[in-house]
Design an enzyme around this catalytic site. Sequence first.
Site, PDB file in Angstrom:
ATOM      1  N   LYS A  10       0.783  -1.240  -0.169  1.00 61.77           N
ATOM      2  CA  LYS A  10       0.123   0.247  -0.163  1.00 61.77           C
ATOM      3  C   LYS A  10       0.915   1.381   0.094  1.00 61.77           C
ATOM      4  CE  LYS A  10      -3.881  -2.465   2.569  1.00 61.77           C
ATOM      5  NZ  LYS A  10      -4.717  -2.400   3.574  1.00 61.77           N
ATOM      6  N   PHE A  58     -15.375   4.087   7.874  1.00 63.66           N
ATOM      7  CA  PHE A  58     -14.081   4.665   7.226  1.00 63.66           C
ATOM      8  C   PHE A  58     -14.011   4.234   5.686  1.00 63.66           C
ATOM      9  CE2 PHE A  58     -13.973   0.194   8.794  1.00 63.66           C
ATOM     10  CZ  PHE A  58     -13.393  -0.533   7.775  1.00 63.66           C
ATOM     11  N   ARG A  91      -0.966 -14.448   4.400  1.00 66.24           N
ATOM     12  CA  ARG A  91      -1.897 -13.815   5.702  1.00 66.24           C
ATOM     13  C   ARG A  91      -1.031 -13.791   6.922  1.00 66.24           C
ATOM     14  NH1 ARG A  91      -6.329 -10.268   4.927  1.00 66.24           N
ATOM     15  NH2 ARG A  91      -7.089 -11.006   7.014  1.00 66.24           N
ATOM     16  N   THR A  97      -5.443  -7.641  10.782  1.00 61.07           N
ATOM     17  CA  THR A  97      -5.537  -6.144  10.037  1.00 61.07           C
ATOM     18  C   THR A  97      -5.311  -4.994  10.697  1.00 61.07           C
ATOM     19  OG1 THR A  97      -7.727  -7.485   9.233  1.00 61.07           O
ATOM     20  CG2 THR A  97      -7.888  -5.155   9.190  1.00 61.07           C
ATOM     21  N   ARG A 108       2.460  -6.436   9.349  1.00 61.59           N
ATOM     22  CA  ARG A 108       1.809  -5.323   9.892  1.00 61.59           C
ATOM     23  C   ARG A 108       2.173  -4.918  11.283  1.00 61.59           C
ATOM     24  NH1 ARG A 108      -4.047  -7.643   7.521  1.00 61.59           N
ATOM     25  NH2 ARG A 108      -4.353  -6.183   5.622  1.00 61.59           N
ATOM     26  N   ASN A 122      -2.015  -0.266   7.195  1.00 58.95           N
ATOM     27  CA  ASN A 122      -1.236  -1.587   7.449  1.00 58.95           C
ATOM     28  C   ASN A 122      -0.370  -2.043   6.388  1.00 58.95           C
ATOM     29  OD1 ASN A 122      -3.312  -2.067   5.917  1.00 58.95           O
ATOM     30  ND2 ASN A 122      -4.359  -3.198   7.409  1.00 58.95           N
ATOM     31  N   HIS A 125      -1.961  -5.500   1.551  1.00 62.25           N
ATOM     32  CA  HIS A 125      -3.136  -6.026   1.526  1.00 62.25           C
ATOM     33  C   HIS A 125      -2.673  -7.706   1.178  1.00 62.25           C
ATOM     34  CE1 HIS A 125      -7.029  -7.312   0.327  1.00 62.25           C
ATOM     35  NE2 HIS A 125      -6.602  -7.910  -0.842  1.00 62.25           N
TER      36      HIS A 125
HETATM   37  N1  UDP Z   1      -9.566  -0.905   7.758  1.00 62.71           N
HETATM   38  C1  UDP Z   1      -9.519   0.214   8.646  1.00 62.71           C
HETATM   39  N2  UDP Z   1     -10.503   0.289   9.782  1.00 62.71           N
HETATM   40  C2  UDP Z   1     -11.156  -0.907  10.040  1.00 62.71           C
HETATM   41  C3  UDP Z   1     -10.877  -1.966   9.219  1.00 62.71           C
HETATM   42  C4  UDP Z   1     -10.226  -2.199   8.229  1.00 62.71           C
HETATM   43  O1  UDP Z   1      -8.845   1.040   8.135  1.00 62.71           O
HETATM   44  O2  UDP Z   1     -11.832  -0.903  11.299  1.00 62.71           O
HETATM   45  C5  UDP Z   1      -8.711  -0.989   6.400  1.00 62.71           C
HETATM   46  C6  UDP Z   1      -7.553  -1.621   6.468  1.00 62.71           C
HETATM   47  O3  UDP Z   1      -6.639  -0.918   5.811  1.00 62.71           O
HETATM   48  C7  UDP Z   1      -7.830  -2.977   6.146  1.00 62.71           C
HETATM   49  C8  UDP Z   1      -8.752  -2.672   4.958  1.00 62.71           C
HETATM   50  O4  UDP Z   1      -9.670  -1.799   5.425  1.00 62.71           O
HETATM   51  O5  UDP Z   1      -6.428  -3.540   5.579  1.00 62.71           O
HETATM   52  C9  UDP Z   1      -9.722  -3.897   4.486  1.00 62.71           C
HETATM   53  O6  UDP Z   1     -10.268  -4.403   5.580  1.00 62.71           O
HETATM   54  P1  UDP Z   1     -10.462  -6.045   5.791  1.00 62.71           P
HETATM   55  O7  UDP Z   1     -11.520  -6.232   7.059  1.00 62.71           O
HETATM   56  O8  UDP Z   1     -10.552  -6.504   4.420  1.00 62.71           O
HETATM   57  O9  UDP Z   1      -9.138  -6.497   6.284  1.00 62.71           O
HETATM   58  P2  UDP Z   1      -7.619  -7.219   5.769  1.00 62.71           P
HETATM   59  O10 UDP Z   1      -8.297  -8.355   4.861  1.00 62.71           O
HETATM   60  O11 UDP Z   1      -6.990  -6.295   4.769  1.00 62.71           O
HETATM   61  O12 UDP Z   1      -6.983  -7.736   6.707  1.00 62.71           O
HETATM   62 MG    MG Z   2      -9.698  -8.282   3.457  1.00 66.53          MG
END
Ligand code: UDP
Ligand code: MG
Length: 167
Positions: A10, A58, A91, A97, A108, A122, A125
Amino acid sequence: MVQQTLVLIKPDGLTKSLTGNILTRLSESKLEIIAAKIVKVSRELAAEHYKHLQDKPFFDELIQFIQGEFHGRKKVMAMVYWGEDAIKRVRTLAGATNPEEADPTSIRGAYGRITSKGVYENVIHASSNGEEAEREIKLWFAPDDIIMDIYPTKNATCPQHQCRVWA
Ligand code: UDP
Ligand code: MG
Protein backbone atom coordinates in the site's frame (compact mmCIF):
# COMPACT_ATOMS: atom_id res chain seq x y z
CA MET A 1 -3.33 -27.04 -2.08
CA VAL A 2 -1.54 -24.89 -4.67
CA GLN A 3 -3.16 -21.45 -4.77
CA GLN A 4 -2.62 -17.86 -5.82
CA THR A 5 -3.17 -14.73 -3.79
CA LEU A 6 -3.12 -10.99 -4.43
CA VAL A 7 -0.60 -8.91 -2.48
CA LEU A 8 -0.58 -5.12 -2.54
CA ILE A 9 2.12 -2.98 -0.99
CA LYS A 10 0.00 0.00 0.00
CA PRO A 11 1.10 3.67 -0.37
CA ASP A 12 2.29 3.86 3.26
CA GLY A 13 4.60 0.88 2.64
CA LEU A 14 6.03 2.52 -0.49
CA THR A 15 6.47 5.93 1.18
CA LYS A 16 8.26 4.34 4.13
CA SER A 17 10.68 2.61 1.70
CA LEU A 18 9.54 -0.79 2.92
CA THR A 19 9.31 -2.56 -0.45
CA GLY A 20 12.57 -4.46 0.03
CA ASN A 21 11.78 -5.40 3.63
CA ILE A 22 8.29 -6.61 2.73
CA LEU A 23 9.49 -8.67 -0.25
CA THR A 24 12.19 -10.21 1.94
CA ARG A 25 9.61 -11.13 4.61
CA LEU A 26 7.30 -12.60 1.95
CA SER A 27 10.16 -14.62 0.46
CA GLU A 28 10.17 -16.63 3.73
CA SER A 29 6.98 -18.20 2.37
CA LYS A 30 8.94 -19.87 -0.48
CA LEU A 31 6.10 -18.84 -2.79
CA GLU A 32 6.67 -17.63 -6.34
CA ILE A 33 5.81 -14.18 -7.68
CA ILE A 34 3.95 -14.81 -10.96
CA ALA A 35 2.90 -11.19 -11.68
CA ALA A 36 3.98 -7.74 -10.50
CA LYS A 37 3.33 -4.13 -11.43
CA ILE A 38 3.14 -0.59 -10.07
CA VAL A 39 -0.38 0.79 -10.33
CA LYS A 40 -1.79 4.30 -10.10
CA VAL A 41 -5.07 3.42 -8.41
CA SER A 42 -8.23 5.02 -9.81
CA ARG A 43 -11.20 5.72 -7.56
CA GLU A 44 -13.15 3.05 -9.48
CA LEU A 45 -10.48 0.40 -8.88
CA ALA A 46 -10.20 1.35 -5.19
CA ALA A 47 -13.97 1.24 -4.67
CA GLU A 48 -14.32 -2.09 -6.48
CA HIS A 49 -11.44 -3.63 -4.53
CA TYR A 50 -12.98 -2.61 -1.20
CA LYS A 51 -16.65 -2.91 -2.20
CA HIS A 52 -17.36 -5.31 0.71
CA LEU A 53 -16.58 -2.37 3.05
CA GLN A 54 -18.68 0.29 1.32
CA ASP A 55 -21.06 0.66 4.27
CA LYS A 56 -18.28 1.15 6.84
CA PRO A 57 -17.72 4.59 8.35
CA PHE A 58 -14.05 4.52 7.30
CA PHE A 59 -14.79 3.66 3.63
CA ASP A 60 -14.09 7.11 2.14
CA GLU A 61 -10.82 7.44 4.01
CA LEU A 62 -9.85 3.90 3.01
CA ILE A 63 -10.40 4.77 -0.67
CA GLN A 64 -8.29 7.92 -0.30
CA PHE A 65 -5.62 5.95 1.56
CA ILE A 66 -5.28 3.19 -1.07
CA GLN A 67 -5.17 5.85 -3.80
CA GLY A 68 -2.18 7.40 -2.02
CA GLU A 69 -3.94 10.65 -1.13
CA PHE A 70 -2.34 10.68 2.34
CA HIS A 71 1.16 9.75 1.21
CA GLY A 72 2.25 11.96 -1.68
CA ARG A 73 2.93 8.76 -3.65
CA LYS A 74 -0.07 7.83 -5.70
CA LYS A 75 0.91 4.27 -6.34
CA VAL A 76 0.55 0.72 -5.15
CA MET A 77 2.70 -2.32 -5.96
CA ALA A 78 0.48 -5.23 -6.97
CA MET A 79 1.69 -8.83 -7.10
CA VAL A 80 0.37 -12.34 -7.42
CA TYR A 81 2.04 -14.94 -5.21
CA TRP A 82 1.61 -18.59 -6.13
CA GLY A 83 2.32 -21.90 -4.39
CA GLU A 84 1.28 -24.31 -1.66
CA ASP A 85 -1.19 -22.73 0.80
CA ALA A 86 -0.35 -19.28 -0.61
CA ILE A 87 -3.37 -17.51 0.89
CA LYS A 88 -2.83 -18.61 4.49
CA ARG A 89 0.94 -18.29 4.35
CA VAL A 90 0.84 -14.71 3.12
CA ARG A 91 -1.93 -13.76 5.59
CA THR A 92 0.16 -15.17 8.43
CA LEU A 93 3.24 -13.20 7.38
CA ALA A 94 1.05 -10.08 6.95
CA GLY A 95 -0.52 -10.32 10.41
CA ALA A 96 -3.87 -9.12 11.76
CA THR A 97 -5.82 -6.30 10.10
CA ASN A 98 -5.40 -4.00 13.10
CA PRO A 99 -1.65 -3.26 13.27
CA GLU A 100 -1.88 -2.69 17.04
CA GLU A 101 -3.25 -6.21 17.48
CA ALA A 102 -1.00 -7.86 14.91
CA ASP A 103 1.86 -10.07 16.06
CA PRO A 104 4.76 -7.61 16.43
CA THR A 105 6.97 -9.81 14.23
CA SER A 106 4.40 -9.79 11.37
CA ILE A 107 4.65 -7.24 8.55
CA ARG A 108 1.66 -5.25 9.82
CA GLY A 109 2.75 -5.56 13.44
CA ALA A 110 6.23 -4.31 12.66
CA TYR A 111 5.40 -1.52 10.21
CA GLY A 112 1.71 -0.58 10.50
CA ARG A 113 0.04 2.18 12.48
CA ILE A 114 -3.41 3.60 13.18
CA THR A 115 -3.73 7.24 12.17
CA SER A 116 -5.35 9.86 14.40
CA LYS A 117 -8.35 9.66 12.02
CA GLY A 118 -8.63 5.94 12.81
CA VAL A 119 -7.49 4.55 9.42
CA TYR A 120 -5.44 1.39 9.70
CA GLU A 121 -2.29 2.04 7.68
CA ASN A 122 -1.19 -1.56 7.56
CA VAL A 123 1.29 -1.43 4.64
CA ILE A 124 0.09 -4.56 2.86
CA HIS A 125 -3.04 -6.18 1.48
CA ALA A 126 -3.38 -9.94 1.18
CA SER A 127 -6.43 -11.85 -0.11
CA SER A 128 -8.23 -13.68 2.67
CA ASN A 129 -9.76 -16.66 0.82
CA GLY A 130 -9.86 -18.35 -2.59
CA GLU A 131 -12.97 -16.56 -3.80
CA GLU A 132 -11.58 -13.18 -2.79
CA ALA A 133 -8.21 -13.98 -4.37
CA GLU A 134 -9.86 -14.82 -7.70
CA ARG A 135 -12.02 -11.70 -7.69
CA GLU A 136 -9.09 -9.47 -6.73
CA ILE A 137 -6.51 -10.97 -9.12
CA LYS A 138 -8.98 -10.62 -12.02
CA LEU A 139 -9.62 -7.02 -10.99
CA TRP A 140 -5.93 -5.99 -10.81
CA PHE A 141 -4.42 -8.10 -13.61
CA ALA A 142 -5.24 -9.12 -17.18
CA PRO A 143 -4.49 -12.75 -18.15
CA ASP A 144 -1.41 -11.72 -20.15
CA ASP A 145 0.08 -9.87 -17.12
CA ILE A 146 0.45 -13.21 -15.32
CA ILE A 147 3.09 -15.73 -16.35
CA MET A 148 0.86 -18.76 -15.64
CA ASP A 149 -2.68 -19.68 -16.68
CA ILE A 150 -4.31 -19.68 -13.25
CA TYR A 151 -7.94 -19.14 -14.32
CA PRO A 152 -9.73 -20.04 -17.56
CA THR A 153 -9.49 -17.47 -20.35
CA LYS A 154 -11.24 -16.96 -23.66
CA ASN A 155 -10.26 -15.16 -26.83
CA ALA A 156 -12.02 -11.87 -27.38
CA THR A 157 -11.90 -9.11 -29.96
CA CYS A 158 -11.33 -5.94 -28.01
CA PRO A 159 -13.72 -3.18 -29.12
CA GLN A 160 -12.19 -0.10 -30.71
CA HIS A 161 -11.54 2.44 -28.01
CA GLN A 162 -9.31 5.46 -27.73
CA CYS A 163 -6.08 4.67 -25.94
CA ARG A 164 -2.48 5.85 -25.70
CA VAL A 165 0.20 4.01 -27.63
CA TRP A 166 3.97 4.51 -27.80
CA ALA A 167 4.80 7.37 -30.22
N1 UDP B 1 -9.61 -1.01 7.77
C1 UDP B 1 -9.62 0.12 8.60
N2 UDP B 1 -10.32 0.07 9.78
C2 UDP B 1 -11.02 -1.05 10.15
C3 UDP B 1 -11.01 -2.17 9.32
C4 UDP B 1 -10.29 -2.13 8.13
O1 UDP B 1 -9.00 1.13 8.27
O2 UDP B 1 -11.63 -1.03 11.23
C5 UDP B 1 -8.86 -0.96 6.50
C6 UDP B 1 -7.48 -1.61 6.61
O3 UDP B 1 -6.56 -0.87 5.76
C7 UDP B 1 -7.73 -3.00 6.07
C8 UDP B 1 -8.73 -2.71 4.94
O4 UDP B 1 -9.57 -1.70 5.50
O5 UDP B 1 -6.55 -3.61 5.61
C9 UDP B 1 -9.56 -3.89 4.50
O6 UDP B 1 -10.25 -4.42 5.60
P1 UDP B 1 -10.43 -6.00 5.78
O7 UDP B 1 -11.45 -6.20 6.86
O8 UDP B 1 -10.69 -6.65 4.46
O9 UDP B 1 -9.01 -6.44 6.37
P2 UDP B 1 -7.77 -7.18 5.68
O10 UDP B 1 -8.33 -8.26 4.80
O11 UDP B 1 -6.99 -6.14 4.91
O12 UDP B 1 -6.97 -7.74 6.84
MG1 MG C 1 -9.78 -8.21 3.36
